[in-house]
Design an enzyme around this catalytic site. Structure first.
Site, mmCIF file in Angstrom:
data_model
loop_
_atom_site.group_PDB
_atom_site.id
_atom_site.type_symbol
_atom_site.label_atom_id
_atom_site.label_comp_id
_atom_site.label_asym_id
_atom_site.label_seq_id
_atom_site.Cartn_x
_atom_site.Cartn_y
_atom_site.Cartn_z
ATOM 1 N N GLY A 225 75.514 113.076 6.421
ATOM 2 C CA GLY A 225 75.175 111.911 7.231
ATOM 3 C C GLY A 225 75.788 110.655 6.634
ATOM 4 O O GLY A 225 75.514 110.301 5.496
ATOM 5 N N SER A 226 76.637 109.967 7.372
ATOM 6 C CA SER A 226 77.423 108.915 6.750
ATOM 7 C C SER A 226 78.175 108.090 7.788
ATOM 8 O O SER A 226 77.860 108.128 8.973
ATOM 9 C CB SER A 226 78.404 109.546 5.766
ATOM 10 O OG SER A 226 78.957 110.731 6.317
ATOM 11 N N ARG A 227 79.213 107.359 7.315
ATOM 12 C CA ARG A 227 79.955 106.468 8.192
ATOM 13 C C ARG A 227 81.400 106.347 7.723
ATOM 14 O O ARG A 227 81.691 106.446 6.536
ATOM 15 C CB ARG A 227 79.294 105.093 8.162
ATOM 16 C CG ARG A 227 79.856 104.106 9.154
ATOM 17 C CD ARG A 227 79.028 102.850 9.148
ATOM 18 N NE ARG A 227 79.767 101.693 8.659
ATOM 19 C CZ ARG A 227 79.192 100.581 8.228
ATOM 20 N NH1 ARG A 227 77.882 100.472 8.195
ATOM 21 N NH2 ARG A 227 79.922 99.570 7.816
#
Length: 230
Positions: A187-189
């Site tokens: 989960g990240s960007r």
């Protein structure tokens, strides 16, 4: 295409040991109590899908900026690229793609060019959809020089539950648009910084597909600079 290809996707090698761990825990849960075992089965399937690495068809037209990640565009705004990339102090258009734990997390190069700088910085793990994540969270930044000398930056940012950023390339490596260059768990960007004057072709809230969705066209007329108040 076979029906099984719709559901069974190739898995990135980074995921093998995690799926094995989840599967082993699932066997223990079945031994303890069968309903817990079925919960383990669901989590093991989720782990497999998290590390899925499907083939993508990247547009072949030159001068396109392609999304480096699957997800939702959470922000489009001016921002200064990470200082350690040496791209100057002027704000550039930054396109942020937020990846949930259900997205494919293999990251792909937004443009073709040479990697001129890579900089890793440890940090916190706040929600990656927040603006301050660009500054505070663990991140790994790459600068890619195009054939015409312009540069595009792409930054991997860890999220609330992410605990490791992986980068598969080194400084001096050539990259093709859509080529795999990294992965983030879990989960990240991804932030992409466009060259000066390049106008995005996407909007906040739009869904992106890594290696396929076009973020901008580098050959389009450059937007005039906004005069400074003074």
């Amino acid at each position: 295409m076979r029906m099984t290809d719709t559901f069974l996707k190739p898995m990135h090698p980074e995921g093998y040991r995690f799926v094995a761990i989840f599967a082993a825990i699932t066997l223990v849960l079945f031994w303890l109590w069968e309903p817990l075992g079925w919960i383990g089965v669901i989590l093991t399937i989720w782990c497999y899908y998290f590390f899925r690495d499907p083939e993508r068809v990247t547009p072949t037209r030159p001068n396109l900026v392609i999304s480096p990640a699957d997800g939702i565009i959470s922000m489009i705004e001016p921002a200064v690229p990470p200082e350690d990339l040496g791209m100057g102090p002027e704000p550039l258009t930054r396109i942020s793609v937020f990846m949930s734990v259900f997205n494919c997390h293999v990251n792909r190069a937004p443009v073709s060019g040479e990697v001129t700088a890579i900089s890793y910085r440890p940090g916190t793990f706040v929600n990656a959809s927040l603006d301050k994540a660009s500054e505070d969270n663990e991140r790994n930044s790459l600068a890619i020089r195009l054939a015409d000398g312009r540069q595009v930056a792409v930054v991997q940012i860890a999220g609330l539950v992410a605990r490791r950023i992986l980068c598969f390339v080194k400084v001096g490596a050539p990259l093709a648009a859509g080529e795999r260059f990294g992965l983030i768990r879990f989960g990240s960007r991804l932030d992409t910084y466009l060259p000066p004057g390049v106008v995005p072709l996407v909007s906040v809230g739009q869904t992106t597909v890594a290696g396929e969705t076009v973020l901008a066209d580098l050959s389009a007329p450059v937007a005039p600079a906004t005069p400074r108040a003074g």
